[in-house]
Design a protein around this motif. Structure first.
Motif, PDB file in Angstrom:
ATOM      1  N   SER A  17      -4.103  12.905   1.921  1.00  4.96           N
ATOM      2  CA  SER A  17      -3.987  11.931   3.017  1.00  4.96           C
ATOM      3  C   SER A  17      -2.953  12.413   4.027  1.00  4.96           C
ATOM      4  CB  SER A  17      -3.518  10.575   2.469  1.00  4.96           C
ATOM      5  OG  SER A  17      -4.480  10.006   1.643  1.00  4.96           O
TER       6      SER A  17
ATOM      7  N   ASP B  66       0.091   3.846  -2.373  1.00  6.35           N
ATOM      8  CA  ASP B  66      -0.627   4.753  -3.256  1.00  6.35           C
ATOM      9  C   ASP B  66      -1.692   5.516  -2.479  1.00  6.35           C
ATOM     10  OD1 ASP B  66      -1.993   2.354  -2.821  1.00  6.35           O
ATOM     11  OD2 ASP B  66      -3.103   2.496  -4.698  1.00  6.35           O
ATOM     12  N   PHE B  67      -1.247   6.413  -1.612  1.00 11.89           N
ATOM     13  CA  PHE B  67      -2.182   7.159  -0.789  1.00 11.89           C
ATOM     14  C   PHE B  67      -2.782   8.321  -1.573  1.00 11.89           C
ATOM     15  CE2 PHE B  67       1.000   5.311   2.091  1.00 11.89           C
ATOM     16  CZ  PHE B  67       0.168   4.441   2.758  1.00 11.89           C
ATOM     17  N   PRO B  68      -4.085   8.527  -1.458  1.00  9.10           N
ATOM     18  CA  PRO B  68      -4.740   9.611  -2.191  1.00  9.10           C
ATOM     19  C   PRO B  68      -4.221  10.989  -1.766  1.00  9.10           C
ATOM     20  CG  PRO B  68      -6.361   8.110  -1.252  1.00  9.10           C
ATOM     21  CD  PRO B  68      -5.025   7.736  -0.678  1.00  9.10           C
ATOM     22  N   GLU B  69      -4.320  11.931  -2.672  1.00  6.06           N
ATOM     23  CA  GLU B  69      -3.948  13.311  -2.361  1.00  6.06           C
ATOM     24  C   GLU B  69      -4.764  13.788  -1.164  1.00  6.06           C
ATOM     25  OE1 GLU B  69      -4.031  17.680  -4.483  1.00  6.06           O
ATOM     26  OE2 GLU B  69      -3.947  15.897  -5.735  1.00  6.06           O
TER      27      GLU B  69
ATOM     28  N   GLN C  22     -10.391   0.150   1.942  1.00  6.69           N
ATOM     29  CA  GLN C  22     -10.129   1.042   0.818  1.00  6.69           C
ATOM     30  C   GLN C  22     -11.032   2.272   0.864  1.00  6.69           C
ATOM     31  OE1 GLN C  22      -7.390   0.694  -1.265  1.00  6.69           O
ATOM     32  NE2 GLN C  22      -7.017  -0.778   0.382  1.00  6.69           N
TER      33      GLN C  22
ATOM     34  N   PRO D  26      -8.290  11.255   3.905  1.00  6.58           N
ATOM     35  CA  PRO D  26      -8.031  12.557   3.266  1.00  6.58           C
ATOM     36  C   PRO D  26      -9.198  13.552   3.378  1.00  6.58           C
ATOM     37  CG  PRO D  26      -8.501  10.911   1.575  1.00  6.58           C
ATOM     38  CD  PRO D  26      -8.518  10.201   2.905  1.00  6.58           C
TER      39      PRO D  26
ATOM     40  N   HIS E 218       0.852  -1.196   0.000  1.00 12.33           N
ATOM     41  CA  HIS E 218       0.000   0.000   0.000  1.00 12.33           C
ATOM     42  C   HIS E 218       0.883   1.239   0.000  1.00 12.33           C
ATOM     43  CE1 HIS E 218      -3.317  -2.407   1.706  1.00 12.33           C
ATOM     44  NE2 HIS E 218      -2.358  -2.977   2.381  1.00 12.33           N
TER      45      HIS E 218
ATOM     46  N   LYS F  69      -9.373   4.498   3.319  1.00 15.96           N
ATOM     47  CA  LYS F  69      -8.153   5.047   2.717  1.00 15.96           C
ATOM     48  C   LYS F  69      -8.468   6.183   1.751  1.00 15.96           C
ATOM     49  CE  LYS F  69      -4.142   3.474   0.051  1.00 15.96           C
ATOM     50  NZ  LYS F  69      -3.494   2.285  -0.502  1.00 15.96           N
ATOM     51  N   HIS F  70      -9.491   6.001   0.931  1.00 15.10           N
ATOM     52  CA  HIS F  70      -9.785   6.976  -0.123  1.00 15.10           C
ATOM     53  C   HIS F  70     -10.795   8.048   0.275  1.00 15.10           C
ATOM     54  CE1 HIS F  70      -7.369   5.081  -3.230  1.00 15.10           C
ATOM     55  NE2 HIS F  70      -7.711   3.934  -2.663  1.00 15.10           N
ATOM     56  N   ASP F  71     -11.710   7.728   1.205  1.00 14.98           N
ATOM     57  CA  ASP F  71     -12.785   8.670   1.520  1.00 14.98           C
ATOM     58  C   ASP F  71     -12.727   9.269   2.919  1.00 14.98           C
ATOM     59  OD1 ASP F  71     -13.776   7.996  -1.004  1.00 14.98           O
ATOM     60  OD2 ASP F  71     -15.175   6.503  -0.203  1.00 14.98           O
TER      61      ASP F  71
END
Length: 151
Positions: A26, A21-24, A60, A68, A19, A63-65
């Motif tokens: 984060s 690939d952390f979203p902008e 996920q 960040p 892992h 991580k994405h919602d």
């Protein structure tokens, strides 16, 4: 023996990728617990250890919602964040130490590495921010945002 977890707590499950690939937007995630604990000790900050996997849909979503999200951003600098892949053998000892049996599993640690509690399962950004606010207050760092009034 390496144990793999599914988001429903069942096992075994397939190996998966790292892992990184952390979203902008984060928080700055470490990916090694020893590094995170050393930073926490130096900075006198609590730690958020996120146990997760790429194949876990609730993980996920967090991580994405959630991490960040604007509701959580006020807490990015208040903690040392570490993202631990439950499929990586290097994280087995940490999973055992903190009793990780289902993911997402978020373990809260003080700056010395002692557990101060955990949350398991998906949380909305607002609910997660409220938990973070409570952790900051208990750590003696005061309220960070209006999250204390979030539902």
């Amino acid at each position: 023996m390496h144990t793999h977890f599914r988001s429903d707590g069942c096992r075994p499950y397939q190996d998966s990728a790292e892992h990184d690939d952390f979203p902008e937007g984060s928080p700055k995630f470490e990916t090694d617990m020893n590094t995170a604990l050393a930073k926490a000790k130096t900075a006198s900050k609590p730690v958020i250890a996120v146990f997760s996997a790429v194949w876990c849909p609730p993980c996920q979503r967090m991580k994405h919602d959630v991490y960040p999200n604007d509701a959580v951003k006020a807490y990015h600098d208040k903690f040392v964040w570490v993202y631990l892949d439950t499929d990586a053998s290097a994280n087995e000892k940490w999973m055992e130490k903190y009793g990780v049996s289902s993911i997402p599993h978020i373990e809260f640690l003080d700056s010395s590495g002692k557990s101060t509690g955990n949350e398991v399962g998906f949380k909305t950004p607002e609910a997660f921010a409220k938990v973070l606010d409570e952790k900051i207050q208990k750590a003696g760092q005061g309220t960070t945002s209006t999250a204390a009034t979030a539902k």
